[in-house]
Structures are given as C-alpha cells and as structure tokens.
Write a protein that holds these residues in place. Sequence first.
Motif, PDB file in Angstrom:
ATOM      1  N   LYS A   1       4.828  -0.608  -5.483  1.00  0.00           N
ATOM      2  CA  LYS A   1       4.335  -0.477  -4.111  1.00  0.00           C
ATOM      3  C   LYS A   1       4.366   0.976  -3.645  1.00  0.00           C
ATOM      4  O   LYS A   1       3.516   1.404  -2.852  1.00  0.00           O
ATOM      5  CB  LYS A   1       5.169  -1.360  -3.175  1.00  0.00           C
ATOM      6  CG  LYS A   1       4.981  -2.853  -3.372  1.00  0.00           C
ATOM      7  CD  LYS A   1       3.528  -3.249  -3.177  1.00  0.00           C
ATOM      8  CE  LYS A   1       3.349  -4.752  -3.397  1.00  0.00           C
ATOM      9  NZ  LYS A   1       1.912  -5.148  -3.287  1.00  0.00           N
TER      10      LYS A   1
ATOM     11  N   ALA B   1      12.474  -7.792 -11.555  1.00  0.00           N
ATOM     12  CA  ALA B   1      11.113  -7.918 -11.033  1.00  0.00           C
ATOM     13  C   ALA B   1      10.998  -7.322  -9.633  1.00  0.00           C
ATOM     14  O   ALA B   1       9.986  -6.681  -9.287  1.00  0.00           O
ATOM     15  CB  ALA B   1      10.693  -9.389 -11.023  1.00  0.00           C
TER      16      ALA B   1
ATOM     17  N   ASN C   1       8.620  -4.181  -8.671  1.00  0.00           N
ATOM     18  CA  ASN C   1       7.625  -4.350  -7.609  1.00  0.00           C
ATOM     19  C   ASN C   1       7.771  -3.276  -6.535  1.00  0.00           C
ATOM     20  O   ASN C   1       6.764  -2.753  -6.024  1.00  0.00           O
ATOM     21  CB  ASN C   1       7.771  -5.749  -6.998  1.00  0.00           C
ATOM     22  CG  ASN C   1       6.690  -6.039  -5.985  1.00  0.00           C
ATOM     23  OD1 ASN C   1       5.511  -6.121  -6.314  1.00  0.00           O
ATOM     24  ND2 ASN C   1       7.082  -6.208  -4.727  1.00  0.00           N
ATOM     25  N   ASN C   2       8.999  -2.925  -6.192  1.00  0.00           N
ATOM     26  CA  ASN C   2       9.202  -1.861  -5.193  1.00  0.00           C
ATOM     27  C   ASN C   2       8.673  -0.522  -5.702  1.00  0.00           C
ATOM     28  O   ASN C   2       8.064   0.238  -4.939  1.00  0.00           O
ATOM     29  CB  ASN C   2      10.689  -1.743  -4.856  1.00  0.00           C
ATOM     30  CG  ASN C   2      11.215  -2.955  -4.101  1.00  0.00           C
ATOM     31  OD1 ASN C   2      10.448  -3.684  -3.475  1.00  0.00           O
ATOM     32  ND2 ASN C   2      12.507  -3.200  -4.184  1.00  0.00           N
TER      33      ASN C   2
ATOM     34  N   VAL D   1       3.441  -5.947 -15.439  1.00  0.00           N
ATOM     35  CA  VAL D   1       2.637  -5.382 -14.354  1.00  0.00           C
ATOM     36  C   VAL D   1       1.187  -5.360 -14.824  1.00  0.00           C
ATOM     37  O   VAL D   1       0.879  -4.810 -15.889  1.00  0.00           O
ATOM     38  CB  VAL D   1       3.093  -3.958 -13.983  1.00  0.00           C
ATOM     39  CG1 VAL D   1       2.258  -3.410 -12.845  1.00  0.00           C
ATOM     40  CG2 VAL D   1       4.570  -3.950 -13.621  1.00  0.00           C
TER      41      VAL D   1
ATOM     42  N   THR E   1      -0.471  -6.921  -9.784  1.00  0.00           N
ATOM     43  CA  THR E   1       0.458  -8.054  -9.842  1.00  0.00           C
ATOM     44  C   THR E   1       1.685  -7.682 -10.651  1.00  0.00           C
ATOM     45  O   THR E   1       1.594  -7.000 -11.677  1.00  0.00           O
ATOM     46  CB  THR E   1      -0.216  -9.283 -10.477  1.00  0.00           C
ATOM     47  OG1 THR E   1      -0.618  -8.965 -11.808  1.00  0.00           O
ATOM     48  CG2 THR E   1      -1.437  -9.696  -9.677  1.00  0.00           C
ATOM     49  N   VAL E   2       2.843  -8.159 -10.182  1.00  0.00           N
ATOM     50  CA  VAL E   2       4.117  -7.975 -10.865  1.00  0.00           C
ATOM     51  C   VAL E   2       4.740  -9.359 -11.007  1.00  0.00           C
ATOM     52  O   VAL E   2       5.005 -10.034 -10.007  1.00  0.00           O
ATOM     53  CB  VAL E   2       5.059  -7.042 -10.081  1.00  0.00           C
ATOM     54  CG1 VAL E   2       6.392  -6.907 -10.813  1.00  0.00           C
ATOM     55  CG2 VAL E   2       4.419  -5.677  -9.890  1.00  0.00           C
ATOM     56  N   GLU E   3       4.971  -9.796 -12.235  1.00  0.00           N
ATOM     57  CA  GLU E   3       5.513 -11.124 -12.446  1.00  0.00           C
ATOM     58  C   GLU E   3       6.448 -11.130 -13.643  1.00  0.00           C
ATOM     59  O   GLU E   3       6.346 -10.286 -14.546  1.00  0.00           O
ATOM     60  CB  GLU E   3       4.392 -12.148 -12.659  1.00  0.00           C
ATOM     61  CG  GLU E   3       3.471 -11.823 -13.809  1.00  0.00           C
ATOM     62  CD  GLU E   3       2.308 -12.785 -13.895  1.00  0.00           C
ATOM     63  OE1 GLU E   3       2.220 -13.686 -13.039  1.00  0.00           O
ATOM     64  OE2 GLU E   3       1.493 -12.655 -14.822  1.00  0.00           O
TER      65      GLU E   3
ATOM     66  N   GLU F   1       1.216   2.604  -5.268  1.00  0.00           N
ATOM     67  CA  GLU F   1      -0.065   1.910  -5.087  1.00  0.00           C
ATOM     68  C   GLU F   1      -1.074   2.699  -4.263  1.00  0.00           C
ATOM     69  O   GLU F   1      -2.270   2.678  -4.583  1.00  0.00           O
ATOM     70  CB  GLU F   1       0.180   0.532  -4.476  1.00  0.00           C
ATOM     71  CG  GLU F   1      -1.020  -0.390  -4.562  1.00  0.00           C
ATOM     72  CD  GLU F   1      -0.694  -1.824  -4.211  1.00  0.00           C
ATOM     73  OE1 GLU F   1      -1.628  -2.607  -4.024  1.00  0.00           O
ATOM     74  OE2 GLU F   1       0.509  -2.154  -4.130  1.00  0.00           O
TER      75      GLU F   1
END
Length: 561
Positions: free
Chosen positions: A113, A105, A109-110, A46, A129-131, A116
């Motif tokens: 969010k 991932a 990401n959830n 992240v 960014t989340v990768e 955020e």
Amino acid sequence: MFSRFFIDRPIFAAVLSIFIAIAGLAALRVLPIAQYPDIAPPVVTVTAIYPGASPATLEATVAAPIENAINGVEDMLYMSSTSSANGTVQIQVTFNIGADIDRGALNVNNRVKQVEPRLPLEVRRLGVTVEKGSSAFLQVLAFHSPDGRFDDLFISNYVTLNVLDEMKRIPGTTNVQIFGAKDYAMRIWIRPDRLATLKLSPGDIANALNEQNAQFAAGKVGEPPTSKNQQLVYNVTTKGRLSEPKEFEEIILRANPDGSTLRLKDVARVELAGKDYSFIGKYNGRPATLMGIFLQPGANALDTAKAVKTRLEELKQRFPQGLEYAVPYDTTRFVEVSIREVMFTLAEAMALVFVVIFVFLQNWRATLIPFAAVPVALLGTFAGLKLLGYSINTLTLFGMVLSIGIVVDDAIVVLENVERIMHEEGVGAREAAIKGMKEVTGPVVAIVLVLCSVFIPIAFLGGLTGELYRQFSVTISMAAVISGFVALTLTPSLCVIILKHEHKRSNRVFDAFNRWFSRTTDRYENGVAWMIRRGAIALTLFAVMVAVAALLWKIVPTSRL
C-alpha cells in the motif's frame, strides 16, 4: 510411596486410565489427517496486472518498486518474482518456517500500500492483490464436455459463476483457483493499416473506450430546492457499460467537421471471447477447465476432500446436459494408502507384542496386564498431539509403531517383579505389589527419563529437518511418559486384582519352549563368563567395532534429508 496410593485405590487408578483413553478418543475424532507434517514455509503472493506490457516493462515499472518495498519485511526468508508476457507480475514472499502467515500477509500488504501510488495508473485501476499462498495441493478438478457440446470458453465461465464460490466456502479449502480462467471479455482486433490511414493510434481507441464505456451517476430531477408545485423526484438513468459487440462497434472515435463520424467498427473487429488464452487445459485429450483445490494449513485432508466430492455431486444435478467433472489428481489417495499401511503395521506390532508376552508369561490373565497399557498410552498420545497442534500423519503413526515396544516394557517390568516376589516369597498379590513397586519405581522412572532424553532433543532441531522429525520425537516421548504413569498407577492395581498363585499351568509346548530358552540362556551366560575371563579379547573386539563404526561414519554419504 506413590504407587501405594493406587494399590489401595484400584478404582481410582482405573478411572484415571479411562479418562486418558476417553481424551484420546475425543482427540482422535478432531485431529487433522495428512500424509506428512506441515513443513512447507508459509508463502504470501502479491499479484499485479498491467495489460499489454512486456516483461521488461513489468519488471521496471511494477515488480521493482514492489520488491524494494517488500524487501526486509519481518520474518522474510527470500522472495521470487515472475513477470509474464501476458502482463501479470507475481511476487512470492517466503517466510521462515513457523512464522505467522496472517501477520506476514498483513505486513506485506502494508508495504504494498505504501508503494501503490508510484505504480502505473492501469495497475492501480485493476488493483494489486495480496493473499496467503498454499503449497498443499489437495485436488485438481477437471470440468469437460465428453460429447464436445461445449467449448472451453463456456465451461470456464460456467465453472467461475456456479462452482468456484461453492468450493471456496467448503471448510478446509483455501486459494481455490481456476488455472487459465477464460473469463468473458470483449476483444477488439485493430487493423493497423486503417489506423495509419486515418492518423489514429491505439491510445486514441483506449481513450474512447474509457470515455464511452463507463458508468456515471447522472443525478436526479426535481430534488429540493424546487418550486412549490414540484412533488416528484426522478432518478436520471443513462446508458451504462456496454455489453454487446454491436454496442462497442458504434463507439465514436472521431467526429469530422462535415458531420460524419468515425466509429470503432471502421478500424477494428469486435468479438465476445476469452480474456486470456495463455493456458490450455485438457482432460483425456479434450478441452477442459482445471480447478486447483488447496488445503488450508491444519485442515483434515480426508474430510475436506470428501466434502469437496459431496458438494460436487450436489452441484452436478444442476449442470447442463453434456457437462461432466472428473478428479484427475487427488493427493488424498496417497494419504489413505499411507495411513492404512501404517495402521496395518500398528495392528501387526500389537499382535506380535501380545504373542511374545503370552509366550514368555504363559498365561492369559497375566498377559492382559501389560497389554492393557498399550491402548491407554497410545490413546493418551493422540490427546497430546491435539494439545500441541499436531496431526495424524505418517511420522506420528510411525512413532506410535515404535513406541508399542517401549510402552509395554514398563508394565512388564512391574508385572515380572510382582510375580517373582509372589513365587519366591509365597506372599499374596497385594503384599507382592507393594514390595515390588518399592523396588521398581525408580527403574521405571529412569526408563522414562532415559527415553525422553534420547528423543526430546530431536524436537529442538531447527529448519526443515526439525519440522520434519519434531512430531516423530514428541510422539514417542509422550507415549513413554504416559506408559510410565500407567505402570506406576494402573499396572500394580491390576496385579492385585488379577494375579494369583496358581495362575501358571504346565503345558508341553510351554515346557519345550522353557527348556530351549534355559539352554540358550545357559550358553549365553557361559559365553559372557568366558569373555569376562579373557578381557583382552573383549577389549580387542570392542576396539574393532569402534574402528568399523568410525570408518562407516566417514565413508557413508550424507545428506540433509
């Protein structure tokens, strides 16, 4: 009897073995090649950027809320966070070995969010960014100018615009990145004394930049509803984002009552330069742009590296004169050397097995029977590796090297028993094969089961040790199972076809070897008989060996790997 069916149908037995070999050859073409199994835990990264913030501010306003939200996500092993002085927060979430990285991932990401909206406005504007991360380094590419014609700023931006996307599109690559990318940016060097004199703050300059360096939708002229005579519609085009230093210099910071204006050039110096100077890349002492190529899990390292080099050669034709590339770090070199050395060892082991079998059987025709089981078992093992999602690596090939002696044993047991019956009872090859398989079918099955019972439990070890040795144990187990199947199907059929009563002939070299081997066997038998008659000595020696083993077990240092 199971083997009787194949003794009567040798073509069917041959077809089954050929099918196994073809399946192995097909799998061999598509199996990924790597130096070691994929044992690294999956990682999700992240990244958030807060320009101008100190590490303490980043930790309190960005890192802490995101960490609290991510903490406890499914299959998470641990989490690490880094807040840099350049305003970047990087949080790496490490999951359990074997966890689904795609699902991990998505879960991370959830969580991000959800938190955020609580982050600073500038962080939300730049985005979080989340990768998926990858620790499998494939290559590091260095782009440089040998004659010094281009500086690192030009090279970095040229690579970003013309090379980076091409590398990302190559199958097998993931997370291709430029280390310390110096993207073009408008740098504004503020004069603090002038700001203090004019009673301005950096925040006033930031507000003016946001207001006057923006893209707006100005609307249209003549769009319905209009008068009857209106026939044309015009889109209103306004000045968008600024792109030249002189345009930034004319930004108005303040308009005075007397009509005069205070502009950005009055309090600051504007230049087009790099966005980040925290990383300096060099190649042979010269400035260079370094690009890291990471290998996608399950991809073929050798094929991916070859595709990268091929694409670079194609792109090199469009490089400006004076720009070159090099590959200072390439993990496939170690992979190639490791695989080549193991393949040499594999070939040497097969040659030694062939020589040993020929010396003891003393006939080419008989030697071919057990030796035919080796390639079928090894090729069939490759097919099993493909079905299980494994790769060709040092450990799987090491398992195949060890399994050569194992896979040939089953065929030798069948061959020697059939040969013994032929010479002792004077029957034909078919009758000897039928009777011999009745005697050794059980022992062959027992050999396979014993080997599997030794190696298969290793596959159930947990953690890093289990991931490291699982492919090794499964490789040997599969080779043993396939060799047992071949010994019960193909080997007796070949005995019927190839073996004959007169297949052995006298030879001085073989006669000398047989005499030496007979003397050695007699001495061994006499020694065993002497030891049996003196049981107390045997028990004493056994007790000493057990004591020495226990002592070594206690004093030898141990480690996890």
